[in-house]
Design an enzyme around this catalytic site. Structure first.
Site, PDB file in Angstrom:
ATOM      1  N   HIS A 278      -2.316   8.426   5.902  1.00  0.00           N
ATOM      2  CA  HIS A 278      -2.539   7.116   5.284  1.00  0.00           C
ATOM      3  C   HIS A 278      -3.862   6.545   5.784  1.00  0.00           C
ATOM      4  O   HIS A 278      -4.639   5.981   5.001  1.00  0.00           O
ATOM      5  CB  HIS A 278      -1.378   6.177   5.623  1.00  0.00           C
ATOM      6  CG  HIS A 278      -1.485   4.843   4.968  1.00  0.00           C
ATOM      7  ND1 HIS A 278      -1.424   4.675   3.607  1.00  0.00           N
ATOM      8  CD2 HIS A 278      -1.673   3.590   5.484  1.00  0.00           C
ATOM      9  CE1 HIS A 278      -1.549   3.385   3.307  1.00  0.00           C
ATOM     10  NE2 HIS A 278      -1.708   2.713   4.426  1.00  0.00           N
TER      11      HIS A 278
ATOM     12  N   CYS B  60       0.806  -1.223   0.000  1.00  0.00           N
ATOM     13  CA  CYS B  60       0.000   0.000   0.000  1.00  0.00           C
ATOM     14  C   CYS B  60       0.839   1.273   0.000  1.00  0.00           C
ATOM     15  O   CYS B  60       0.302   2.367  -0.016  1.00  0.00           O
ATOM     16  CB  CYS B  60      -0.937  -0.031   1.188  1.00  0.00           C
ATOM     17  SG  CYS B  60      -1.835  -1.585   1.224  1.00  0.00           S
TER      18      CYS B  60
ATOM     19  N   LYS C  48      -9.232   8.274   2.238  1.00  0.00           N
ATOM     20  CA  LYS C  48      -9.783   6.914   2.134  1.00  0.00           C
ATOM     21  C   LYS C  48     -11.207   6.838   2.667  1.00  0.00           C
ATOM     22  O   LYS C  48     -11.931   5.895   2.356  1.00  0.00           O
ATOM     23  CB  LYS C  48      -8.889   5.917   2.875  1.00  0.00           C
ATOM     24  CG  LYS C  48      -7.556   5.666   2.156  1.00  0.00           C
ATOM     25  CD  LYS C  48      -6.757   4.560   2.822  1.00  0.00           C
ATOM     26  CE  LYS C  48      -5.384   4.391   2.187  1.00  0.00           C
ATOM     27  NZ  LYS C  48      -4.445   5.479   2.550  1.00  0.00           N
TER      28      LYS C  48
ATOM     29  N   HIS D 170      -9.559   2.187  -0.118  1.00  0.00           N
ATOM     30  CA  HIS D 170      -8.116   1.951  -0.139  1.00  0.00           C
ATOM     31  C   HIS D 170      -7.724   1.406  -1.506  1.00  0.00           C
ATOM     32  O   HIS D 170      -8.099   0.295  -1.864  1.00  0.00           O
ATOM     33  CB  HIS D 170      -7.767   0.970   0.978  1.00  0.00           C
ATOM     34  CG  HIS D 170      -6.304   0.876   1.271  1.00  0.00           C
ATOM     35  ND1 HIS D 170      -5.336   1.396   0.427  1.00  0.00           N
ATOM     36  CD2 HIS D 170      -5.636   0.347   2.319  1.00  0.00           C
ATOM     37  CE1 HIS D 170      -4.142   1.165   0.951  1.00  0.00           C
ATOM     38  NE2 HIS D 170      -4.289   0.536   2.093  1.00  0.00           N
TER      39      HIS D 170
ATOM     40  N   GLU E 156      -0.492   5.676  13.427  1.00  0.00           N
ATOM     41  CA  GLU E 156      -0.116   6.876  12.664  1.00  0.00           C
ATOM     42  C   GLU E 156      -0.218   8.115  13.550  1.00  0.00           C
ATOM     43  O   GLU E 156       0.659   8.991  13.526  1.00  0.00           O
ATOM     44  CB  GLU E 156      -1.014   7.020  11.421  1.00  0.00           C
ATOM     45  CG  GLU E 156      -0.580   8.166  10.501  1.00  0.00           C
ATOM     46  CD  GLU E 156      -1.307   8.142   9.162  1.00  0.00           C
ATOM     47  OE1 GLU E 156      -2.238   7.326   8.981  1.00  0.00           O
ATOM     48  OE2 GLU E 156      -0.931   8.960   8.283  1.00  0.00           O
TER      49      GLU E 156
ATOM     50  N   PHE F 126       1.789  -3.133   3.919  1.00  0.00           N
ATOM     51  CA  PHE F 126       2.072  -4.459   4.471  1.00  0.00           C
ATOM     52  C   PHE F 126       3.510  -4.815   4.119  1.00  0.00           C
ATOM     53  O   PHE F 126       3.942  -4.628   2.979  1.00  0.00           O
ATOM     54  CB  PHE F 126       1.150  -5.516   3.840  1.00  0.00           C
ATOM     55  CG  PHE F 126      -0.245  -5.540   4.419  1.00  0.00           C
ATOM     56  CD1 PHE F 126      -0.578  -4.865   5.575  1.00  0.00           C
ATOM     57  CD2 PHE F 126      -1.235  -6.282   3.777  1.00  0.00           C
ATOM     58  CE1 PHE F 126      -1.869  -4.907   6.092  1.00  0.00           C
ATOM     59  CE2 PHE F 126      -2.527  -6.326   4.287  1.00  0.00           C
ATOM     60  CZ  PHE F 126      -2.847  -5.649   5.444  1.00  0.00           C
TER      61      PHE F 126
END
Lengths: 81, 419
Positions: B309, B169, B341, B346, B320, B407
């Site tokens: 994010h 991502c 998002k 996403h 975050e 990831f």
């Protein structure tokens, strides 16, 4: 069995669908690579679609011998007879 | 601190997202708080644990000539559509040579997290159900993860290097970071950079759901993507992406190009913590943010906006926030942040590029879009999250940051400044 012209026009439809080349350009004397600018991957797609449409088998080894539209039409005629 | 040599600027933008088929419609929709998440209608959806997503607003195949579209995986279709828009937006026409660019000085960095998944799986279906004779001769060039980058390169005759970084991502942001490096290190004058993804398919949905990453709010899909909300329960799978035209400031000035922003700095790090879990204390993220600020020659006090994010997962959003507080201290409470998002879902490999684009437009227009679906801001999230209406950024510092994490523990932070 389809006539020679029926095979040519059926093949022309396939070529148009796969490559965008106008069906009217797919005439007997035309070379697939030199005149119609069809690359080897597209040519395999055309052959697979032609096998399905005309109910014939075109071995992969044979594809390199099909230089012109006329070669392909003759092969399909013979294979179907 | 001093900013790195050879400044890099952004001169063109292109996008195809769940809320718009181009940049203008996407931007308008985001400012209006429009929701791109909806129930999926494909036949296979019935048996799925998650029955919604954020499909692209406009089918990319429809924006391409028919023959070109059938030779491209859906992911590469997004890349070519967004690439063309960015190219035109930068004032270029035709191929590099026609546009006055030396092809040997034009690069492409286009990322995808997963690659040509639809092509891979539909050809596997043919192999299993009919036999090897039915497998397409185009399967490999369509499914390879570098296919999007290669096709964008072919589109514009790019010869300085065509690359496809893969980091889940954070791929899209990493592509922009590498594009910036190509220019800063003198390997290119112009780079088309960004990321795309097209994996709305039962396999990824089943697999992401199995790892508890997706929201399962099937009864109210439009409320499912809710970054920073107390009741967030996972992300929503979207598709699409964005490409930017990056250019050396020298090249852009010489041709009198319109400049949206300077890509002032990039920061990359890796958590080395877990294959899929974020590091709860945010050490890797902190490192990426600090590197981005350092390479941009910016102090935290000069950051006026942050594009988070924030995917809407319980652990990720909190980590975050922790990381941002570590870098900015109490002052983070005065920095407006947003999480696109909440509207587009996403986009995996596309998300970092879309969010970079949103960050650039927020700076350009001095207006940042809201985060939707926050009914109760999570007490753990001690951030000034823009909610309800877009927020004017006038009066605050000029520079902005966009965060992307993937990831595998990949962290990428892009820092933009006014040109």
């Amino acid at each position: 069995m389809a006539s020679t012209e029926e095979i040519r026009s059926g093949l022309a439809e396939i070529v148009n669908e796969i490559t965008g080349v106008p069906a009217d350009d797919v005439q007997m004397e035309k070379s697939f690579t030199d005149d119609l600018d069809i690359d080897s991957l597209s040519m395999i797609e055309v052959v697979v679609a032609a096998e399905e449409k005309f109910g014939v088998k075109i071995p992969e080894d044979e594809v390199q011998n099909l230089a012109t539209v006329s070669d392909a039409v003759s092969y399909i005629e013979k294979a179907g007879s | 601190m001093t900013r790195s040599q050879a400044p890099v600027v952004v001169t063109g933008l292109g996008a195809s997202t769940p809320v718009g088929g181009d940049v203008a419609s996407t931007w308008e929709a985001l400012l209006a708080g429009q929701n791109g998440v909806r129930p999926l209608t494909e036949e296979w959806v019935a048996d799925m644990p998650v029955r919604f997503g954020a499909p692209a607003a406009v089918d990319p195949a429809g924006a391409l000539p028919r023959v070109q579209a059938r030779r491209l995986d859906r992911s590469a279709q997004f890349a070519v559509v967004a690439g063309r828009e960015a190219w035109t937006d930068a004032g270029f026409e035709g191929k590099a040579g026609d546009a006055g660019i030396d092809p040997d000085r034009l690069g492409v960095v286009c990322a995808s997290g997963i690659g040509g998944l639809h092509t891979l799986l539909s050809n596997y279906d043919l192999l299993r159900d009919v036999g090897p004779g039915k497998v397409s001769p185009l399967a490999i060039p369509m499914l390879m993860p570098n296919s999007s980058a290669a096709n964008v390169g072919l589109e514009f005759d790019a010869r300085a290097g065509v690359h496809a970084p893969v980091s889940a991502c954070s791929s899209g942001a990493e592509a922009i970071a590498h594009g910036s490096d190509m220019i800063r290190s003198g390997r290119a004058d112009v780079v088309v950079a960004g990321g795309i993804e097209a994996v709305i398919h039962p396999l990824p949905i089943a697999a992401f759901a199995k790892m508890m990453a997706l929201s399962k709010r099937n009864d109210e899909p439009e409320r499912a993507s809710r970054p920073f909300d107390r009741d967030r329960d996972g992300f929503v799978l979207g598709e699409g992406g964005a490409l930017l035209v990056l250019e050396s400031a020298e090249h852009a000035h010489a041709r009198g190009a319109r400049i949206y922003a300077e890509l002032a700095g990039v920061g990359m790090s890796a958590d080395a913590h877990h294959i899929a879990q974020p590091e709860p204390d945010g050490t890797g993220v902190v490192s990426a943010i600090r590197k981005a600020l350092e390479s941009a020659g910016l102090d935290p006090t000069e950051i006026g906006h942050i594009n988070c994010h924030a995917t809407s997962t319980p652990v990720g959003d909190a980590a975050e926030s922790v990381a941002l507080r570590k870098v900015f201290g109490e002052a983070i409470s005065n920095v407006p942040v947003t999480a696109p998002k909440s509207m587009v879902g996403h986009l995996l490999g596309g998300t970092g590029a879309v969010e970079a684009l949103v960050t650039i437009l927020s700076m350009h227009h001095r207006l940042a879009p809201p985060t939707i679906n926050i009914d109760n801001l999570d007490e753990e999230i001690q951030l000034d999250v823009i909610r309800g209406e877009p927020r004017k950024l006038d009066g605050g510092p000029d520079a902005a940051m966009s965060n992307s994490f993937g990831f595998g523990g990949h962290n990428v932070v892009l820092a933009f400044d006014r040109p």
